[in-house]
Design a protein around this motif. Structure first.
Motif, PDB file in Angstrom:
ATOM      1  N   ALA A  34       9.156  -5.863   6.171  1.00  0.00           N
ATOM      2  CA  ALA A  34       8.564  -6.010   4.852  1.00  0.00           C
ATOM      3  C   ALA A  34       7.136  -5.527   4.912  1.00  0.00           C
ATOM      4  O   ALA A  34       6.537  -5.455   5.970  1.00  0.00           O
ATOM      5  CB  ALA A  34       8.603  -7.480   4.415  1.00  0.00           C
ATOM      6  N   GLY A  35       6.597  -5.217   3.766  1.00  0.00           N
ATOM      7  CA  GLY A  35       5.207  -4.843   3.699  1.00  0.00           C
ATOM      8  C   GLY A  35       4.996  -3.349   3.649  1.00  0.00           C
ATOM      9  O   GLY A  35       5.904  -2.553   3.807  1.00  0.00           O
ATOM     10  N   ILE A  36       3.754  -3.006   3.444  1.00  0.00           N
ATOM     11  CA  ILE A  36       3.385  -1.616   3.239  1.00  0.00           C
ATOM     12  C   ILE A  36       3.438  -0.818   4.536  1.00  0.00           C
ATOM     13  O   ILE A  36       3.573   0.389   4.529  1.00  0.00           O
ATOM     14  CB  ILE A  36       1.989  -1.563   2.584  1.00  0.00           C
ATOM     15  N   GLU A  54      -8.334   4.188  -6.806  1.00  0.00           N
ATOM     16  CA  GLU A  54      -7.656   4.367  -8.090  1.00  0.00           C
ATOM     17  C   GLU A  54      -6.146   4.198  -8.036  1.00  0.00           C
ATOM     18  O   GLU A  54      -5.530   3.846  -9.028  1.00  0.00           O
ATOM     19  CB  GLU A  54      -7.936   5.779  -8.650  1.00  0.00           C
ATOM     20  N   ARG A  55      -5.524   4.505  -6.865  1.00  0.00           N
ATOM     21  CA  ARG A  55      -4.061   4.536  -6.850  1.00  0.00           C
ATOM     22  C   ARG A  55      -3.510   4.392  -5.439  1.00  0.00           C
ATOM     23  O   ARG A  55      -4.223   4.455  -4.450  1.00  0.00           O
ATOM     24  CB  ARG A  55      -3.558   5.830  -7.465  1.00  0.00           C
ATOM     25  N   PHE A  56      -2.160   4.256  -5.401  1.00  0.00           N
ATOM     26  CA  PHE A  56      -1.393   4.281  -4.159  1.00  0.00           C
ATOM     27  C   PHE A  56      -0.579   5.568  -4.166  1.00  0.00           C
ATOM     28  O   PHE A  56      -0.033   5.947  -5.205  1.00  0.00           O
ATOM     29  CB  PHE A  56      -0.447   3.072  -4.070  1.00  0.00           C
ATOM     30  N   ASP A  57      -0.523   6.234  -3.031  1.00  0.00           N
ATOM     31  CA  ASP A  57       0.259   7.457  -2.900  1.00  0.00           C
ATOM     32  C   ASP A  57       1.357   7.217  -1.881  1.00  0.00           C
ATOM     33  O   ASP A  57       1.089   6.814  -0.749  1.00  0.00           O
ATOM     34  CB  ASP A  57      -0.620   8.621  -2.432  1.00  0.00           C
ATOM     35  N   VAL A  58       2.595   7.467  -2.298  1.00  0.00           N
ATOM     36  CA  VAL A  58       3.758   7.313  -1.426  1.00  0.00           C
ATOM     37  C   VAL A  58       4.422   8.674  -1.312  1.00  0.00           C
ATOM     38  O   VAL A  58       4.719   9.309  -2.331  1.00  0.00           O
ATOM     39  CB  VAL A  58       4.751   6.268  -1.984  1.00  0.00           C
ATOM     40  N   ARG A 107      15.055   2.570   0.459  1.00  0.00           N
ATOM     41  CA  ARG A 107      13.782   2.181   1.071  1.00  0.00           C
ATOM     42  C   ARG A 107      13.023   1.345   0.054  1.00  0.00           C
ATOM     43  O   ARG A 107      12.913   1.723  -1.108  1.00  0.00           O
ATOM     44  CB  ARG A 107      12.938   3.411   1.438  1.00  0.00           C
ATOM     45  N   VAL A 108      12.519   0.204   0.481  1.00  0.00           N
ATOM     46  CA  VAL A 108      11.748  -0.679  -0.388  1.00  0.00           C
ATOM     47  C   VAL A 108      10.371  -0.843   0.237  1.00  0.00           C
ATOM     48  O   VAL A 108      10.253  -1.223   1.406  1.00  0.00           O
ATOM     49  CB  VAL A 108      12.440  -2.054  -0.556  1.00  0.00           C
ATOM     50  N   ILE A 109       9.337  -0.552  -0.540  1.00  0.00           N
ATOM     51  CA  ILE A 109       7.959  -0.620  -0.067  1.00  0.00           C
ATOM     52  C   ILE A 109       7.231  -1.646  -0.912  1.00  0.00           C
ATOM     53  O   ILE A 109       7.203  -1.552  -2.145  1.00  0.00           O
ATOM     54  CB  ILE A 109       7.283   0.760  -0.184  1.00  0.00           C
ATOM     55  N   THR A 110       6.635  -2.634  -0.258  1.00  0.00           N
ATOM     56  CA  THR A 110       5.859  -3.647  -0.950  1.00  0.00           C
ATOM     57  C   THR A 110       4.453  -3.118  -1.173  1.00  0.00           C
ATOM     58  O   THR A 110       3.774  -2.759  -0.217  1.00  0.00           O
ATOM     59  CB  THR A 110       5.801  -4.946  -0.129  1.00  0.00           C
ATOM     60  N   LEU A 111       4.036  -3.069  -2.426  1.00  0.00           N
ATOM     61  CA  LEU A 111       2.684  -2.639  -2.766  1.00  0.00           C
ATOM     62  C   LEU A 111       1.846  -3.860  -3.136  1.00  0.00           C
ATOM     63  O   LEU A 111       2.390  -4.881  -3.554  1.00  0.00           O
ATOM     64  CB  LEU A 111       2.721  -1.643  -3.922  1.00  0.00           C
ATOM     65  N   PRO A 112       0.533  -3.772  -3.004  1.00  0.00           N
ATOM     66  CA  PRO A 112      -0.324  -4.902  -3.372  1.00  0.00           C
ATOM     67  C   PRO A 112      -0.182  -5.274  -4.850  1.00  0.00           C
ATOM     68  O   PRO A 112       0.310  -4.487  -5.673  1.00  0.00           O
ATOM     69  CB  PRO A 112      -1.738  -4.379  -3.073  1.00  0.00           C
ATOM     70  N   GLU A 113      -0.647  -6.465  -5.199  1.00  0.00           N
ATOM     71  CA  GLU A 113      -0.467  -6.998  -6.546  1.00  0.00           C
ATOM     72  C   GLU A 113      -1.168  -6.198  -7.632  1.00  0.00           C
ATOM     73  O   GLU A 113      -0.798  -6.289  -8.799  1.00  0.00           O
ATOM     74  CB  GLU A 113      -0.928  -8.454  -6.607  1.00  0.00           C
TER      75      GLU A 113
END
Length: 147
Positions: A34-36, A54-58, A107-113
């Motif tokens: 789990a987790g990023i 500003e953002r998250f890039d996956v 694939r499941v990626i946990t992003l911050p709140e």
């Protein structure tokens, strides 16, 4: 491996595939991944995750896939990328080794709140899916002017 017939080879390949899937489900250390920053070795598709103010890039590496066959969704700070990849063997050809992943994947990626599920974009180019998830405006640092 003299004397090993094709049935034994397929059996060992199947056990190896099952081991990789179990590692993906439970993580290499025996605990759920789990987790990023976590993923089991050999997980498909491989991903890179980065963040800016500003953002998250996956970045999801899925060469040869039809972008329309990918399912990208986000719910409760969980970014999910799912689909199916097929590796067809030409008719009349018998495989002795298959290392390319085929089958369903997720694939499941946990992003911050502070990830904003309403501001997500995904683009596919040259075998890479680039997903941008904006941070919520309320969580971004803002300059306060002093009078």
């Amino acid at each position: 491996m003299w004397g090993m017939n094709l049935l034994e080879s397929d059996l060992f390949s199947e056990f190896d595939r099952m081991r990789r899937e179990m590692d993906q489900i439970f993580g290499a250390g025996g605990t759920p991944a789990a987790g990023i920053r976590s993923a089991a070795a050999g997980a498909f598709p491989p991903v890179n995750v980065g963040a800016s103010p500003e953002r998250f890039d996956v970045y999801v590496f899925a060469p040869g896939m039809d972008p329309g066959s990918l399912d990208v969704s986000m719910q409760n700070h969980l970014l999910t990328v799912a689909g199916q990849r097929s590796a067809e063997t030409p008719e009349g050809v018998q495989s002795y080794r298959r290392e390319r992943f085929d089958g369903e994947f997720r694939r499941v990626i946990t992003l911050p709140e502070d990830a904003d599920p309403d501001r997500v974009e995904a683009r596919y180019q040259d075998g890479v899916v680039h997903i941008q998830v904006q941070r919520r405006e309320s969580s971004r640092p803002r300059r306060i002017e002093v009078h």
